[in-house]
Design a protein around this motif. Sequence first.
Motif, mmCIF file in Angstrom:
data_model
loop_
_atom_site.group_PDB
_atom_site.id
_atom_site.type_symbol
_atom_site.label_atom_id
_atom_site.label_comp_id
_atom_site.label_asym_id
_atom_site.label_seq_id
_atom_site.Cartn_x
_atom_site.Cartn_y
_atom_site.Cartn_z
ATOM 1 N N ARG A 2 -6.547 1.974 -1.046
ATOM 2 C CA ARG A 2 -5.327 1.266 -0.644
ATOM 3 C C ARG A 2 -4.059 1.971 -1.129
ATOM 4 N N TYR A 3 -4.087 2.477 -2.369
ATOM 5 C CA TYR A 3 -2.897 3.070 -2.968
ATOM 6 C C TYR A 3 -2.952 4.596 -3.077
ATOM 7 N N SER A 4 -3.949 5.211 -2.488
ATOM 8 C CA SER A 4 -4.117 6.673 -2.535
ATOM 9 C C SER A 4 -4.114 7.190 -3.973
ATOM 10 N N PRO A 27 0.797 -1.235 0.000
ATOM 11 C CA PRO A 27 0.000 0.000 0.000
ATOM 12 C C PRO A 27 0.827 1.282 0.000
ATOM 13 N N GLU A 28 2.038 1.236 0.523
ATOM 14 C CA GLU A 28 2.854 2.456 0.577
ATOM 15 C C GLU A 28 3.657 2.683 -0.701
ATOM 16 N N THR A 29 3.360 1.961 -1.765
ATOM 17 C CA THR A 29 4.070 2.106 -3.039
ATOM 18 C C THR A 29 3.932 3.534 -3.562
ATOM 19 N N ARG A 30 5.047 4.124 -3.930
ATOM 20 C CA ARG A 30 5.047 5.477 -4.496
ATOM 21 C C ARG A 30 5.623 5.487 -5.908
#
Length: 99
Positions: free
Chosen positions: A58-60, A28-31
Amino acid sequence: MIENQKFRPAQVIGPLGEPLTLDTLPPPETRRWVVRRKAEVVAAVNGGLLTVDEVCQRYSLTLEEFAGWQRAVDRSGMPGLRVTRIQHYRSVYERQQKF
């Protein structure tokens, strides 16, 4: 069985033919969104592993951003997700629509 209960598969086939589960999806914190990660998320939604709303939360992501990924995969496959080639694939698609 409850009518409103939705069937959610435990795994779906990913863009490279590998099985995808909730645990193997990008965190989820993938940028940094490389082509493979975008394609995995699109495959998860297309296969019913996650809903569009769940992916956006989840992925903003915005709905428009995710819809753009889906459109790119539908039109050009994984190469359409390359940021450096967006304009190229967009012009190819527009030319195809004229005929």
